[in-house]
Scaffold this active site. Structure first.
Site, short mmCIF file in Angstrom:
data_model
loop_
_atom_site.label_atom_id
_atom_site.label_comp_id
_atom_site.label_asym_id
_atom_site.label_seq_id
_atom_site.Cartn_x
_atom_site.Cartn_y
_atom_site.Cartn_z
CG HIS A 232 -1.71 -1.23 1.42
ND1 HIS A 232 -2.95 -1.48 0.90
CD2 HIS A 232 -1.36 -2.35 2.11
CE1 HIS A 232 -3.36 -2.69 1.27
NE2 HIS A 232 -2.40 -3.25 1.99
CB SER B 62 14.01 22.84 -14.43
OG SER B 62 13.28 24.05 -14.54
CE LYS C 129 12.35 19.66 -10.47
NZ LYS C 129 11.10 20.08 -11.07
CD GLU D 162 9.18 12.69 -15.04
OE1 GLU D 162 8.25 13.35 -14.56
OE2 GLU D 162 10.25 13.21 -15.42
#
Ligand code: ARG
Length: 487
Positions: A174, A295, A301, A308
């Site tokens: 979970h 970024s 970043k 992704e």
């Protein structure tokens, strides 16, 4: 998706279709230019050029061997086809829209090269059995490519697993901390999935490996062909039994896409974990510069674009699966032009899957490093050893459910006081239950918690070493037996 090339004749303002398209004198008018564009598949089925040439070479030789054409005619046809192959390699074979598809394009060029003899190639054959043959030859090769890509991906996971046979990582259910596990055990789970993917693809390959050539348009042919001759020349394991089935079966495409979808499901799940692990909140891995992006705005970043994209691309493959099923479901026997739609789905599905496997392999080869110090801290600072406290009591004769309740209360108490189980003194343990002794401290240390899970297939170090050993052997054997790139 690939768009069709312009039609030379349409560009010149001339009439298209008819003789240029390759069909009979029944047609008086050429196609409407927009319909010509709509109908054509040459913009994408040129991908099948090598397989179309291979199929035609085998067909020409068979016609010669069966006495349908003269042996020297067969040889000249083969030479013509090989000339086209050479022209394609040199970039000078550039079919246009008026060719409609790769099959007509090759035939048209063959007739240009050989004159009337070129018109004999299509004897006893239809584009319906031809396209089915091309597609199966192509997919058989790509399944072999995918097998190699899966092996590389597994090898990358295995190399990380070998390095981390002693590293611990929180195990979750979970997405809540559950019990610590060995990091190698976690990675080996993905190797097991990839192995099933290889098995599934190998099983699909057996049904791709059937030759439809000779079914002609739908009913077979009166021409005295030898289907076994062409099938053997093309390396097919067997023939389709029924000509109607041969030209209208696309089950193999669906099965392939289902298998490819599961490859993508597995890659996507792993991607999701990598993305979580790379976050500040988890901090279990760091990404190397070669596999991460920055970024345009935020200088601090470092983004996990590779996993992704893999996660995102999985949707395309699932979409192709649904597209194929829907495309086929209402089709009466035998061939229908709807089948032309199978190609872009297969081409894109294969490309996507191969690209994603390669990217994930590179990510695990050199794109990420696990951070043992962060992982260590993670497994020490939670209650994921609570089950082991209960198991300790079970080992001293306390019924499991009673122990479970007791430890639940203890965890509640610790949370209220802001302490961990390992910080409790022996007095505190014994106040809870007299069965606790000094060895409780050792029993709930994360390393001991992992080591204790000795059941077969569990995360205990000994079990994990056996899994590693098996995976190593399997990869060694499979790499030795993998079909080579020329397939
Ligand atoms: N381009 C067609 C396809 O991809 C080739 C077969 C055409 N056959 C036909 N009867 N129109 O399916």
């Amino acid at each position: 998706m690939v768009s069709n090339p312009p039609s030379p004749s349409a560009a010149a303002g001339g009439v298209t279709g008819s003789s240029a398209g390759g069909w009979s004198d029944r047609f008086e008018q050429g196609l409407h230019p927009a319909i010509e564009r709509f109908n054509a598949s040459i913009g994408f089925d040129i991908t099948l050029l090598q397989e179309d040439l291979d199929g035609s070479v085998a067909h020409a030789r068979m016609l010669g061997a069966c006495g349908v054409i003269e042996p020297d005619e067969a040889e000249r046809l083969v030479e013509g086809l090989e000339t086209i192959r050479a022209e394609a390699a040199a970039g000078s074979f550039q079919p246009g829209l008026a060719d409609e598809d790769v099959h007509f394009a090759v035939e048209r060029r063959l007739i240009e090269l050989l004159g009337p003899l070129g018109k004999k190639l299509h004897t006893g054959r239809s584009r319906n059995d031809q396209v089915g043959t091309d597609l199966r030859l192509w997919l058989r090769r790509r399944i072999d490519d995918l097998d190699r890509a899966l092996l590389r991906f597994e090898a990358a996971l295995l190399a990380q697993a070998e390095q981390h046979a002693e590293t611990l990582i929180p195990g979750y259910t979970h997405l809540q901390r559950a019990q610590p596990v060995c990091l190698a055990h976690h990675l080996l789970a993905y190797i097991a999935m990839a192995e099933r993917d290889r098995q599934r693809l190998a099983d699909v390959r057996r049904r791709v490996d059937l030759c439809p050539l000779g079914a002609a348009a739908l009913a077979g042919t009166p021409v005295p062909i030898d289907r076994r001759h062409t099938a053997a020349a093309l390396g097919f394991a067997d023939l389709y039994d029924n000509s109607l089935d041969a030209v209208s079966d696309r089950d193999f495409a669906v099965e392939f896409m289902a298998a490819a979808s599961l490859v993508m499901v597995h890659l996507s799940r792993l991607s999701e974990e990598v993305i979580l692990w790379a976050s500040e909140e988890f901090g279990f891995i760091s990404l190397s510069d070669r596999c991460a992006t920055g970024s345009s705005l935020m200088p601090q970043k470092k983004n996990p674009d590779v996993p992704e994209l893999v996660r995102g691309k999985s949707g395309r493959v699932f979409g192709h699966l649904m597209g194929l099923l829907t495309m086929i479901k209402g089709l009466p026997l035998a061939y229908n032009k709807d089948f032309q739609e199978d190609k872009e789905a297969l081409f894109d599905g294969v490309r996507t899957c191969l690209d994603c496997l390669e990217a994930m392999a590179i990510l695990f080869e050199e794109g990420l490093q696990f951070r043992p110090e962060r992982l260590e801290r993670a497994v020490e600072s939670d209650f994921s050893n609570a089950t082991d406290v209960a198991d300790y009591l079970v080992g001293r004769g306390v019924p499991f459910r009673e122990a479970y309740q007791l430890v639940g209360g203890l965890v509640k108490d610790c949370l209220r006081r802001g302490v961990l189980l390992r910080q409790l003194s022996l007095e505190e343990w014994q106040a809870l239950h007299p069965a606790f002794e000094e060895d409780i401290h050792a029993a709930i240390a994360p390393r001991q918690v992992v080591a204790a899970r000795r059941s077969e297939g569990g995360t205990g170090f000994e079990q994990v070493r056996r899994q590693l050993q098996r995976a190593r052997l399997l990869l060694q054997e499979s790499s030795g037996s993998a079909p080579d790139a020329t397939g």
